[in-house]
Design a protein around this motif. Structure first.
Motif, PDB file in Angstrom:
ATOM      1  N   ASP A   1       0.851  -1.190   0.000  1.00 13.82           N
ATOM      2  CA  ASP A   1       0.000   0.000   0.000  1.00 13.82           C
ATOM      3  C   ASP A   1       0.886   1.238   0.000  1.00 13.82           C
ATOM      4  OD1 ASP A   1       0.834  -0.443   2.733  1.00 13.82           O
ATOM      5  OD2 ASP A   1      -0.649   1.050   3.327  1.00 13.82           O
TER       6      ASP A   1
ATOM      7  N   SER B   1      -3.411  -1.005   3.571  1.00  9.20           N
ATOM      8  CA  SER B   1      -4.289   0.135   3.881  1.00  9.20           C
ATOM      9  C   SER B   1      -5.718  -0.342   4.047  1.00  9.20           C
ATOM     10  CB  SER B   1      -4.192   1.217   2.804  1.00  9.20           C
ATOM     11  OG  SER B   1      -3.056   2.044   3.020  1.00  9.20           O
TER      12      SER B   1
ATOM     13  N   ARG C   1      -5.167   6.740   0.551  1.00 12.58           N
ATOM     14  CA  ARG C   1      -4.286   5.585   0.437  1.00 12.58           C
ATOM     15  C   ARG C   1      -4.655   4.779  -0.800  1.00 12.58           C
ATOM     16  NH1 ARG C   1      -1.193   4.059   5.274  1.00 12.58           N
ATOM     17  NH2 ARG C   1      -1.500   5.724   6.761  1.00 12.58           N
TER      18      ARG C   1
ATOM     19  N   THR D   1      -4.110   0.669  -2.077  1.00 13.58           N
ATOM     20  CA  THR D   1      -3.738  -0.609  -1.474  1.00 13.58           C
ATOM     21  C   THR D   1      -4.026  -1.756  -2.417  1.00 13.58           C
ATOM     22  OG1 THR D   1      -3.983  -1.968   0.524  1.00 13.58           O
ATOM     23  CG2 THR D   1      -5.995  -1.048  -0.393  1.00 13.58           C
TER      24      THR D   1
END
Length: 237
Positions: free
Chosen positions: A76, A149, A181, A183
């Motif tokens: 991530d 994440s 984020r 991921t």
């Protein structure tokens, strides 16, 4: 190491110092990559950011490997430029992709000026370059039970944790975090051939013990989805 009631088949490795543990982990990861490279044209290593893996990165980069055939990716990333102190990509380049390991190919989660959601098609294309399944995965864990994440307070968590989902990459917007984020999703992470959870400190053991109390309730602590046979936990004080 404190006693833990972990599911059967979860293997625990511990050492008295982060450096000693890092050497052991680096040896195991390097051997897994060598074995895979003996039978495949490439091998993929997925790592995590933060301070815990720093000794591991420094140990692994010294290992003898055909680094030019290794793909390295992050599990991530915060959607920030590499000039930002919060960038995991900058950390990996500085601490892992050095010496012979600089020959490895770093893929995925390259920041652009686009919004993270707009960049998703490019990120999905980059994720498709990874071997399927990923060969080695090294995860970390937060004290809220998140990993990668996959945060418990992210509105996108259910989709990212869908085992039948088709997306390899998702944008996450956890309320507790300052940055958006990106991921890898649960299907990509869970299928890794060799899965590691790398932890440091008594607080992380306490969190892991709490997670093990109700392993089915991954919505409260997403790390619970990984507490299955075949996981290797590496811990040092």
């Amino acid at each position: 190491m404190p006693e833990l009631q972990l599911p059967e088949g979860v293997n625990v490795h511990s050492a008295q110092s982060p450096e000693t543990l890092a050497e052991t982990l680096a040896d195991h990861v390097a051997e897994c990559l060598r074995l895979r490279l003996a039978e495949a044209p490439a091998a993929t290593l997925v790592v995590s950011g933060g301070s815990t893996p720093l000794p591991f990165f420094r140990a692994l980069r010294k290992k003898t490997l055909e680094w030019g055939r290794v793909l390295i990716a992050l599990a991530d990333e915060r959607w920030v430029p590499e000039t930002d102190a919060a960038s995991n990509a900058a950390l990996v380049k500085k601490e892992l992709l050095q010496a012979e390991a600089a020959q490895a190919r770093f893929v995925l989660f390259r920041y652009s000026d686009e919004e993270a959601v707009e960049a998703l098609p490019k990120l999905e294309a980059a994720a498709a370059e990874l071997t399927d399944p990923v060969d080695v995965l090294v995860l970390g864990m937060g004290n809220d039970g998140h990993t990668a994440s996959l945060f418990p307070d992210a509105p996108e968590l259910n989709r990212a944790m869908d085992r039948r989902g088709q997306q390899r990459v998702m944008v996450m917007t956890p309320l507790s975090q300052a940055h958006r984020r990106v991921t890898l999703t649960l299907p990509v992470l869970m299928q890794a051939r060799f899965k590691v959870l790398h932890l440091k400190g008594q607080d992380k053991i306490a969190t892991l013990a709490r997670a093990a109390e109700a392993p089915a309730d991954w919505s409260a602590m997403p790390i619970r989805a990984f507490l299955q046979a075949g996981l290797h936990v590496y811990w040092s004080p």
